[in-house]
Motif scaffolding. Structure first.
Motif, PDB file in Angstrom:
ATOM      1  N   ASP A 196       0.803  -1.221   0.000  1.00  0.00           N
ATOM      2  CA  ASP A 196       0.000   0.000   0.000  1.00  0.00           C
ATOM      3  C   ASP A 196       0.843   1.281   0.000  1.00  0.00           C
ATOM      4  O   ASP A 196       0.298   2.373   0.099  1.00  0.00           O
ATOM      5  CB  ASP A 196      -0.959   0.009   1.192  1.00  0.00           C
ATOM      6  CG  ASP A 196      -0.235   0.021   2.532  1.00  0.00           C
ATOM      7  OD1 ASP A 196       0.913  -0.465   2.601  1.00  0.00           O
ATOM      8  OD2 ASP A 196      -0.826   0.504   3.516  1.00  0.00           O
ATOM      9  N   SER A 217       3.971   0.516   6.655  1.00  0.00           N
ATOM     10  CA  SER A 217       2.807   1.255   6.172  1.00  0.00           C
ATOM     11  C   SER A 217       2.561   2.425   7.102  1.00  0.00           C
ATOM     12  O   SER A 217       2.838   2.349   8.298  1.00  0.00           O
ATOM     13  CB  SER A 217       1.560   0.364   6.160  1.00  0.00           C
ATOM     14  OG  SER A 217       1.669  -0.618   5.173  1.00  0.00           O
ATOM     15  N   PRO A 230       1.618   6.737   1.060  1.00  0.00           N
ATOM     16  CA  PRO A 230       0.559   5.791   0.680  1.00  0.00           C
ATOM     17  C   PRO A 230       0.247   5.898  -0.812  1.00  0.00           C
ATOM     18  O   PRO A 230       0.293   6.993  -1.392  1.00  0.00           O
ATOM     19  CB  PRO A 230      -0.648   6.245   1.511  1.00  0.00           C
ATOM     20  CG  PRO A 230      -0.084   7.075   2.610  1.00  0.00           C
ATOM     21  CD  PRO A 230       1.180   7.704   2.054  1.00  0.00           C
ATOM     22  N   ARG A 231      -0.058   4.776  -1.404  1.00  0.00           N
ATOM     23  CA  ARG A 231      -0.505   4.771  -2.803  1.00  0.00           C
ATOM     24  C   ARG A 231      -1.891   5.389  -2.860  1.00  0.00           C
ATOM     25  O   ARG A 231      -2.694   5.222  -1.953  1.00  0.00           O
ATOM     26  CB  ARG A 231      -0.582   3.337  -3.354  1.00  0.00           C
ATOM     27  CG  ARG A 231       0.732   2.703  -3.578  1.00  0.00           C
ATOM     28  CD  ARG A 231       0.518   1.352  -4.293  1.00  0.00           C
ATOM     29  NE  ARG A 231       1.778   0.653  -4.401  1.00  0.00           N
ATOM     30  CZ  ARG A 231       2.653   0.847  -5.363  1.00  0.00           C
ATOM     31  NH1 ARG A 231       2.396   1.702  -6.335  1.00  0.00           N
ATOM     32  NH2 ARG A 231       3.767   0.161  -5.388  1.00  0.00           N
ATOM     33  N   ARG A 232      -2.153   6.063  -3.958  1.00  0.00           N
ATOM     34  CA  ARG A 232      -3.497   6.592  -4.171  1.00  0.00           C
ATOM     35  C   ARG A 232      -4.444   5.444  -4.475  1.00  0.00           C
ATOM     36  O   ARG A 232      -4.056   4.441  -5.065  1.00  0.00           O
ATOM     37  CB  ARG A 232      -3.496   7.566  -5.337  1.00  0.00           C
ATOM     38  CG  ARG A 232      -2.792   8.838  -5.013  1.00  0.00           C
ATOM     39  CD  ARG A 232      -3.029   9.852  -6.114  1.00  0.00           C
ATOM     40  NE  ARG A 232      -1.883  10.735  -6.156  1.00  0.00           N
ATOM     41  CZ  ARG A 232      -1.298  11.157  -7.243  1.00  0.00           C
ATOM     42  NH1 ARG A 232      -1.734  10.795  -8.419  1.00  0.00           N
ATOM     43  NH2 ARG A 232      -0.267  11.956  -7.165  1.00  0.00           N
ATOM     44  N   ALA A 233      -5.677   5.601  -4.129  1.00  0.00           N
ATOM     45  CA  ALA A 233      -6.687   4.544  -4.339  1.00  0.00           C
ATOM     46  C   ALA A 233      -6.826   4.183  -5.808  1.00  0.00           C
ATOM     47  O   ALA A 233      -7.036   3.024  -6.151  1.00  0.00           O
ATOM     48  CB  ALA A 233      -8.031   4.969  -3.764  1.00  0.00           C
ATOM     49  N   ASN A 234      -6.643   5.151  -6.729  1.00  0.00           N
ATOM     50  CA  ASN A 234      -6.811   4.862  -8.147  1.00  0.00           C
ATOM     51  C   ASN A 234      -5.481   4.596  -8.849  1.00  0.00           C
ATOM     52  O   ASN A 234      -5.437   4.590 -10.046  1.00  0.00           O
ATOM     53  CB  ASN A 234      -7.542   6.020  -8.835  1.00  0.00           C
ATOM     54  CG  ASN A 234      -6.763   7.335  -8.757  1.00  0.00           C
ATOM     55  OD1 ASN A 234      -5.715   7.403  -8.113  1.00  0.00           O
ATOM     56  ND2 ASN A 234      -7.290   8.353  -9.402  1.00  0.00           N
TER      57      ASN A 234
END
Length: 158
Positions: A89, A121, A153-157
């Motif tokens: 993530d 994380s 954090p990675r973006r949701a999209n």
């Protein structure tokens, strides 16, 4: 769960020439690193080791390995270690590098990259300092780098 990069390394390194093939694949994805012809010799969670041969294309005018070739090896090993160690993530980008040239770099060289703090994380981004030491065949450290990786954090999209 290991990262896709670490999974690929483990799969390829079981075969003769697998580490060479892994390194070529990395250099295909990030072509600039091919300019120094590195070899990744170990990739694990929290550690990456790589080598650099002392050959004409990486030498400077005084016959030692060029400072920027050392920087390239440091950035490569630090980036691979970070990528292989990150939770799924999270993502990373390099933000800066401090280097010290300790001795003339001659002969085959070995780089070791390790994080200076645990990689985890987090709900917000944080700086991850990565230490890279490069030593000659006698074990003398000729170069050190501290690379600031920004982990977020990675973006949701995507």
């Amino acid at each position: 769960m290991s990262s896709p990069l670490l999974t690929l390394y483990r799969r390829l390194s079981r075969w003769p020439g697998g580490r060479w093939l892994f390194t070529r694949a990395v250099c295909f994805k990030a072509p600039y690193f091919a300019s120094i012809s590195p070899r990744i010799t170990l990739l694990a969670d929290g550690r990456c080791e790589g080598t650099l041969a002392d050959c004409r294309k990486v030498r400077n005018h005084i016959g030692t390995v060029h400072a920027i070739a050392l920087c390239n090896l440091a950035e490569l090993t630090a980036g691979l270690m970070t990528d292989a160690s990150l939770p799924a993530d999270m993502r990373w980008t390099p933000r800066g590098m401090e280097v010290r040239y300790l001795a003339k770099a001659r002969g085959p060289l070995k780089a070791v990259a390790v994080p200076e703090r645990p990689i985890a994380s987090a709900p917000a981004g944080y700086e991850l300092p990565v230490r890279v030491g490069i030593s000659d065949a006698a074990g003398t450290e000729v170069f050190t780098a501290r690379i600031a990786m920004w982990v977020s954090p990675r973006r949701a999209n995507g």
